[in-house]
Motif scaffolding. Structure first.
Motif, PDB file in Angstrom:
ATOM      1  N   SER A 658     -28.574 -34.778  22.695  1.00 43.36           N
ATOM      2  CA  SER A 658     -27.935 -34.728  21.381  1.00 43.36           C
ATOM      3  C   SER A 658     -27.281 -33.393  21.087  1.00 43.36           C
ATOM      4  O   SER A 658     -26.625 -33.236  20.050  1.00 43.36           O
ATOM      5  CB  SER A 658     -28.974 -35.036  20.293  1.00 43.36           C
ATOM      6  OG  SER A 658     -30.032 -34.087  20.352  1.00 43.36           O
ATOM      7  N   ALA A 659     -27.472 -32.409  21.986  1.00 42.84           N
ATOM      8  CA  ALA A 659     -26.872 -31.089  21.763  1.00 42.84           C
ATOM      9  C   ALA A 659     -25.367 -31.139  22.007  1.00 42.84           C
ATOM     10  O   ALA A 659     -24.889 -31.818  22.923  1.00 42.84           O
ATOM     11  CB  ALA A 659     -27.532 -30.059  22.671  1.00 42.84           C
ATOM     12  N   LYS A 660     -24.617 -30.404  21.196  1.00 42.71           N
ATOM     13  CA  LYS A 660     -23.177 -30.360  21.362  1.00 42.71           C
ATOM     14  C   LYS A 660     -22.796 -29.504  22.565  1.00 42.71           C
ATOM     15  O   LYS A 660     -21.860 -29.817  23.297  1.00 42.71           O
ATOM     16  CB  LYS A 660     -22.529 -29.807  20.089  1.00 42.71           C
ATOM     17  CG  LYS A 660     -22.742 -30.691  18.874  1.00 42.71           C
ATOM     18  CD  LYS A 660     -22.126 -30.081  17.628  1.00 42.71           C
ATOM     19  CE  LYS A 660     -22.367 -30.963  16.406  1.00 42.71           C
ATOM     20  NZ  LYS A 660     -21.817 -30.356  15.163  1.00 42.71           N
ATOM     21  N   ASN A 661     -23.535 -28.413  22.748  1.00 41.29           N
ATOM     22  CA  ASN A 661     -23.276 -27.502  23.868  1.00 41.29           C
ATOM     23  C   ASN A 661     -24.569 -27.335  24.661  1.00 41.29           C
ATOM     24  O   ASN A 661     -25.502 -26.663  24.202  1.00 41.29           O
ATOM     25  CB  ASN A 661     -22.786 -26.151  23.368  1.00 41.29           C
ATOM     26  CG  ASN A 661     -21.489 -26.255  22.596  1.00 41.29           C
ATOM     27  OD1 ASN A 661     -20.545 -26.902  23.061  1.00 41.29           O
ATOM     28  ND2 ASN A 661     -21.433 -25.635  21.421  1.00 41.29           N
ATOM     29  N   VAL A 662     -24.676 -27.993  25.802  1.00 39.79           N
ATOM     30  CA  VAL A 662     -25.870 -27.903  26.632  1.00 39.79           C
ATOM     31  C   VAL A 662     -25.868 -26.559  27.355  1.00 39.79           C
ATOM     32  O   VAL A 662     -24.896 -26.203  28.027  1.00 39.79           O
ATOM     33  CB  VAL A 662     -25.919 -29.050  27.655  1.00 39.79           C
ATOM     34  CG1 VAL A 662     -27.159 -28.927  28.529  1.00 39.79           C
ATOM     35  CG2 VAL A 662     -25.880 -30.384  26.940  1.00 39.79           C
ATOM     36  N   ASN A 663     -26.976 -25.805  27.200  1.00 42.75           N
ATOM     37  CA  ASN A 663     -27.088 -24.513  27.866  1.00 42.75           C
ATOM     38  C   ASN A 663     -28.247 -24.522  28.843  1.00 42.75           C
ATOM     39  O   ASN A 663     -29.009 -25.496  28.929  1.00 42.75           O
ATOM     40  CB  ASN A 663     -27.246 -23.380  26.839  1.00 42.75           C
ATOM     41  CG  ASN A 663     -28.393 -23.662  25.867  1.00 42.75           C
ATOM     42  OD1 ASN A 663     -29.409 -24.235  26.256  1.00 42.75           O
ATOM     43  ND2 ASN A 663     -28.222 -23.266  24.619  1.00 42.75           N
ATOM     44  N   ALA A 664     -28.382 -23.425  29.570  1.00 44.04           N
ATOM     45  CA  ALA A 664     -29.431 -23.346  30.591  1.00 44.04           C
ATOM     46  C   ALA A 664     -30.817 -23.401  29.988  1.00 44.04           C
ATOM     47  O   ALA A 664     -31.752 -23.940  30.594  1.00 44.04           O
ATOM     48  CB  ALA A 664     -29.252 -22.057  31.404  1.00 44.04           C
ATOM     49  N   ASN A 665     -30.969 -22.829  28.777  1.00 47.09           N
ATOM     50  CA  ASN A 665     -32.289 -22.840  28.121  1.00 47.09           C
ATOM     51  C   ASN A 665     -32.806 -24.260  27.925  1.00 47.09           C
ATOM     52  O   ASN A 665     -33.987 -24.546  28.120  1.00 47.09           O
ATOM     53  CB  ASN A 665     -32.206 -22.129  26.767  1.00 47.09           C
ATOM     54  CG  ASN A 665     -32.426 -20.635  26.906  1.00 47.09           C
ATOM     55  OD1 ASN A 665     -33.063 -20.198  27.869  1.00 47.09           O
ATOM     56  ND2 ASN A 665     -31.902 -19.860  25.966  1.00 47.09           N
ATOM     57  N   ALA A 666     -31.908 -25.153  27.537  1.00 51.03           N
ATOM     58  CA  ALA A 666     -32.323 -26.539  27.310  1.00 51.03           C
ATOM     59  C   ALA A 666     -32.794 -27.190  28.603  1.00 51.03           C
ATOM     60  O   ALA A 666     -33.793 -27.928  28.613  1.00 51.03           O
ATOM     61  CB  ALA A 666     -31.164 -27.327  26.709  1.00 51.03           C
TER      62      ALA A 666
END
Length: 955
Positions: A658-666
């Motif tokens: 559901s995140a708009k911008n997937v980052n490495a933390n996720a």
């Protein structure tokens, strides 16, 4: 793309609006349950000193070595009394099963207490400031945290730390349990019982079943050899005769008691009016079972002649036991306890399914005699049918539960025209917060009866095995019907409905809809934590059964005596409920941390309540498994940990989706969650490899150490010590100071939860905890024990003593009242007690029929002991001396006796025979004595009609 955004925003708004009613629902449920719980606890504090037959029967109604000290009459005196009892005293009084259960409840309380504090400090602020903008209780959940937020690391680290802590605690508790179980198995209090060295072998082949020598030679291969083998016999015809005889005894007792009441009333009336006394007419009955068919007969003569005839049949049938066909099961009594444990682990036959079922620690009172002659293939077919029926019940109960809960929801009630205009007032919030949880609890209360019936029909040979197997089946039902279906039904339906329209949104819907289920979880936990714990300690059902129902139904001395028996704890259904609460709390510990606070309250209150109940109320002499329910509780806890990890993994994956911008933390958060689950699987495999082999059976090394130095089994072990069991440890234990022993007690109680250094730090800061006077629990001397037994019931003082013995005018007159012995009456006891109308053979070492002083002519004590406060008041003027009391053995002690290993072979053969074979052709009829000897002639006639096989006892 615009459509997706609009759908997402619409979903968010719905979730925000959907939680608008969660606050009034939660608050109304909290207030209601707190008010009910407070009222019940106040009622308990008021009633406890006045009704000791309900709230403190273990101070008199059990054998003397198992009794608890009397608690003062102050409202809260019971709290300090239960915490003065040391762990080893708890095991000595109520057994290892109870101790491990109490330890489990205490451990769960500590875990969730710490979880509550830390989650409120760490996770709750992260949820509140998460940025999604949910309202109501939704603002306190993980659903209020933005998918891209770094605050999710708080949840990950928190969850990983507590999973590791729970697994460490499980390791420590299993270590404690295995050490205690070995000590319990070898302790003389258990090892000296013949059942400790006895096994029940089922599905014997015909060649062994009919050949005692061959059977003995096979089992003589084990160390020490066989002492005796008793092959079971099919006594179904004799059982029917004994059952009919006991039924007529109950009818005769009821008729004689009712007639004695009428005689007393008629005599009092004649004295008052100054006219001659005229005896009432005898009651009439019919021989036919069809109503109004056949001639009317004198009830006393008919019942007596039937008893005489049936006693004659019992005598004739019992004379030749060889006429009863042998069954495919046998009790094997070994000379050594180790031999029994080796036999239970050995492959006994080379034929498929032959002698494949071996039961340890056999108690004849625990046997289901009708299941001892089942074909192995028949047993397995029944097992498959039972399993299929259980699956069918799951489906039926799922539909039934979901239908009932949905019918009483506010939205559906508003569809009724008469309720359509009603608004969401506080009464609707109260209704939605309480009624569904109550309906759910009622539905789940009906299940155990059906499941027990299925397990019995499978051919399970022991009642204790049924309860142990019920633990897992009922837990499965709880998890499926309460946790997954009922609580999550709304969230699942919402996700499914929206996913049909847009399948790509399913992961986006999980973070917003799953946290919604925290409200029904809170409501359910609140109901059980406050109202449930309060109801448990109030014991409303036993209170009614002891004081109200006897006035209506208990019309005979035997029925009143049966009402005195302490109640028993329902192990098979209670433990799964507590395991379910752990699952609810732990799986939502990171999603909705407020749940932790109420789960901690749940385990804390129930630990307090159960500690009192087991020390002062419950009597589970028939539940002696050596703590085998504890490993099953651990397995259920592991299920809770796995489900919690699946939730965390789904939540993290859904946050990424559901995140708009997937980052490495996720991505790293998902990896850490998966690694946590992998760690749990490895730890679980280690537990199975390390502890399962030593949980059920006595290790050879332990038996060898005890045989070399029997004193080891007499000393309570240092359960946190990894050292060997030897004489050196005994010398060290004897040289310890009381302060050091108290310190070891804290290590044993809390060492599996926290490091020893932390315990040392707490004891350094609070040195008063090491004061041995904290655990002083004085016991009455031997001469005082019997007086306590009398005074425990006499909580309400009578103005003056009355003539001895309860008389006919103390019984109500409602006709014949009972037509048969009460359902709780056990007519298949090894010895005579107040609950059995048949005379049994006394054991050679102890006279179980009457106490020695009664045989010598002391009429102040009968085989029934004291049965009511009325009788005790009447006997106060005839109180015997302390020296006489010290020699007496009450009926509670006689009922708790189990055969010792040094009993004679004939006594053992009889004890392990079918109860019908133990029944004697003499009936004991227990009736009240009338003050004016108005029924003496009738009693003499009954003895004559009974052809000398009826003994009437009026004391």
């Amino acid at each position: 793309m615009a459509d997706d955004n609009s759908s997402s925003s619409g979903s968010s708004s719905n979730s925000a609006g959907g939680d608008a009613n969660s606050v009034p629902t939660f608050v109304s449920s909290l207030v209601f349950n707190l008010a009910v719980a407070l009222a019940i606890f106040i009622a308990f504090c008021i009633l406890r000193p006045r009704f000791k037959r309900v709230y403190a029967p273990r101070t008199y109604a059990v054998s003397r070595d198992k009794r608890s000290t009397t608690v003062g009459n102050q409202p809260l005196a019971w709290i300090s009394a239960i915490f003065r009892v040391r762990d080893e005293e708890i095991i000595a009084r109520v057994g290892l099963d109870t101790y491990m259960f109490l330890r489990f409840m205490r451990t769960m309380f500590i875990i969730f207490f710490v979880l509550s504090i830390l989650s409120v400090i760490t996770i709750l602020p992260a949820n509140i400031t998460g940025g999604v903008g949910l309202t109501g209780l939704g603002r306190l959940t993980m659903g209020n945290v933005e998918p891209e937020s770094g605050k999710l690391w708080v949840h990950i680290v928190f969850f990983m730390v507590f999973v590791v802590w729970v697994m460490r605690t499980i390791f420590g508790e299993l270590k404690v349990y295995t050490r205690l179980r070995i000590w319990w198995l070898t302790n003389p209090s258990h090892a000296s019982k013949v059942g400790a060295s006895t096994v029940l072998v089922s599905t014997l082949p015909t060649t062994l079943m009919n050949n005692d020598n061959k059977l003995s030679s096979m089992f003589n291969m084990f160390p020490g050899g066989v002492r005796q083998i008793i092959v079971n016999r099919n006594c179904s015809k004799l059982e029917k005769v004994v059952e009919d005889r006991n039924s007529f005894v109950g009818k005769l007792e009821s008729a004689l008691t009712s007639y004695a009441v009428k005689c007393e009333q008629a005599h009092a009336k004649s004295v008052k009016k100054g006219i001659a006394y005229v005896a009432p007419k005898h009651p009439m009955t019919r021989a036919s079972k069809i109503p109004l068919k056949g001639p009317k007969l004198d009830a006393f003569e008919y019942y007596s002649t039937q008893i005489a005839s049936l006693n004659q049949k019992i005598c004739e049938m019992s004379d030749n036991k060889e006429q009863f066909r042998r069954q495919s099961s046998a009790f094997v009594l070994f000379r050594k306890q180790l031999a029994a444990h080796m036999a239970a682990q050995t492959v006994l036959d080379y034929k498929p399914f032959s002698m494949s079922s071996v039961s340890l620690d056999v108690n004849p009172d625990d046997i289901i005699w009708g299941n001892l002659n089942m074909n192995p293939y028949d047993r397995r077919i029944r097992g498959y049918i039972s399993f299929g029926a259980t699956i069918g019940l799951v489906i039926v109960w799922t539909i039934l539960t979901a239908a009932l809960v949905s019918l009483i929801s506010i939205d559906n009630l508003k569809k009724i025209p008469a309720l359509a205009n009603m608004s969401n007032s506080k009464w609707f919030g109260l209704f939605s917060g309480i009624v569904p949880a109550v309906v759910l609890a009622v539905l789940m209360a009906l299940l155990p009866m059906i499941l027990r019936l299925l397990l019995r029909l499978e051919g399970t040979p022991r009642v204790s095995e049924i309860n142990l197997r019920l633990l897992h089946r009922f837990y499965f039902f709880q998890v499926w019907n309460i946790y997954l279906v009922t609580i999550f039904s709304t969230a699942i339906l919402t996700i499914a409905t929206d996913a049909v329209k847009n399948p790509g949104m399913i992961l986006e819907l999980i973070p917003t809809n799953v946290p919604k289920s925290s409200t029904p979880i809170l409501v359910y936990v609140l109901l059980l934590a406050f109202t449930g714990a309060a109801k448990e300690i109030l014991q409303i059902a036993p209170l009614v059964l002891r004081y109200v129902l006897p006035l209506l139904f208990a019309k005979t001395p035997r029925a009143i005596a049966n009402a005195e028996s302490p109640s028993e704890f329902d192990w098979g259904t209670s433990i799964p409920v507590h395991s379910l609460i752990f699952l609810m709390g732990f799986s939502y510990s990171f999603i909705a941390p407020i749940v932790n606070c109420f789960v901690a309250a749940y385990f804390g209150l129930f630990y307090l309540v159960y500690r009192y109940q087991f020390l002062y109320v419950y009597n589970d002499t028939n539940w002696v498994t050596g703590g085998l329910s504890f490993p099953k509780s651990i397995q259920q806890i592991m299920v809770g940990v796995y489900i919690s990890e699946i939730y965390m993994l789904l939540m993290m994956v859904a946050k990424v989706a559901s995140a708009k911008n997937v980052n490495a933390n996720a991505i790293v958060r998902v990896v850490f969650t998966a690694l946590t689950m992998l760690f749990t699987v490895i730890a679980h495999l280690y537990i199975n490899d390390a502890y399962l082999p030593i949980i059920n059976y006595l290790p050879v090394r332990g038996a060898s150490d005890i045989e070399a130095n029997p004193k080891i089994a007499l000393t309570f072990p240092n359960i946190m010590d990894d050292g060997d069991m030897n004489s050196d440890s005994l010398e060290i234990a004897s040289a310890m100071t009381s302060e050091h022993k108290a310190r070891l007690g804290f290590y044993a109680a809390y060492g599996s939860l926290v490091p020893k250094k932390f315990i040392d730090y707490v004891l350094y800061k609070v040195p008063s905890l090491l004061n041995p006077r904290r655990f002083i629990s004085p016991k009455p001397d031997a001469g005082q024990d019997k007086a306590d037994e009398e005074q425990a019931i006499m909580s309400d003082d009578s103005p003056s003593p009355a003539p001895p013995m309860p008389t006919a005018h103390h019984y109500n007159d409602n006709g014949l009242g009972i037509s048969a012995p009460l359902s709780g009456q056990n007519t298949n006891m090894m010895s005579v007690d107040s609950s059995s109308p048949m005379l049994q053979m006394p054991m050679p070492s102890t006279n179980l029929l009457v106490p020695d002083d009664h045989a010598a002519g002391d009429n102040s004590l009968s085989i029934h002991s004291y049965t009511s406060a009325t009788e005790l008041r009447q006997r106060r003027s005839m109180a015997p001396s302390a020296a006489s009391m010290s020699k007496r053995r009450s009926r509670f002690e006689m009922a708790s006796d189990r055969l010792e290993a040094d009993a004679g072979d004939n006594a053992l053969a009889e004890a392990f025979s079918n109860p019908a074979l133990r029944a004697k052709p003499v009936a004991i009829v227990w009736v009240p004595r009338d003050n004016n000897n108005l029924c003496d002639e009738l009693h003499e006639n009954v003895r004559t009609w009974g052809a000398g096989t009826i003994h009437i006892i009026t004391e």
